[in-house]
Design an enzyme around this catalytic site. Sequence first.
Site, short mmCIF file in Angstrom:
data_model
loop_
_atom_site.label_atom_id
_atom_site.label_comp_id
_atom_site.label_asym_id
_atom_site.label_seq_id
_atom_site.Cartn_x
_atom_site.Cartn_y
_atom_site.Cartn_z
CB SER A 135 -1.59 -0.81 -18.70
OG SER A 135 -0.71 0.06 -19.39
CE1 TYR A 148 -2.89 -3.25 -23.14
CE2 TYR A 148 -2.08 -1.04 -22.63
CZ TYR A 148 -2.05 -2.41 -22.42
OH TYR A 148 -1.19 -2.94 -21.49
#
Length: 254
Positions: A135, A148
């Site tokens: 990401s 995350y």
Amino acid sequence: MSNIVWITGASSGIGRALALRMASEGWRVAASARRAEELEKLRQEAAGEIAVYPLDTTKPDDVKNVVAKIESEMGPIATAVLCAGTYEPVLARELTAEKARPVFELNFMGTVNCLEALIAPMRAQKAGRIAVVASLAGYFGLPTSAIYGGSKAALINMAEALRPDLALDGIKLQIVNPGFVKTPLTDKNEFPMPFLMEVDDAVDALYRGLQSDRFEITFPRRFSLILRLVQMLPYRLSLALTAKTMPKQAKLTS
């Protein structure tokens, strides 16, 4: 090489859309995810061949068994796209090991389990492509993504370390760094998401990247460039910028 692709996290989001796209392009798709019923819906919806292999990637023995089963039933895996992951937004006052552990177990260790199962057979055939989905949140620490983003930063670092090593055996390793894509995971966000992409547009970019020799596949490009710039700034500037994105509830006194 065969035209067999294994996609994890194929029950929703980018993984699901990519499975449908690659099946329509003539790939023979092996789709894995924890939710068997969603995989069956995917198989029925496909315009091409999708075989389903339910799997929890956090269980290393199950991962090895599924990879062996795919290769026994379908043939050698030419491409693997490791999409399985989860997202847990967290503020500092909410941070606990209990919240962090399952995110790292799935996002990072689940990917390691898949890599362990894939590398040996791909080394034996001196060919293969593995795309690890991380990401843009792994570029720099952003408010609410301490857990995350940390797990995705670990994936980026690992892929950078493995890329030249795997290349010696003819294996192409790629890292996929999406920005905000409209999926069930980003639906959890309660803040404005810059450059939010529709999942089909994201899959177009991802699929093009899988046909290339680029190490990094990233989209949307403008957002990735902005975060690269943030990385280059002194911390007094970069942290001042990211502080402006703090959600309102974080500024409330408890």
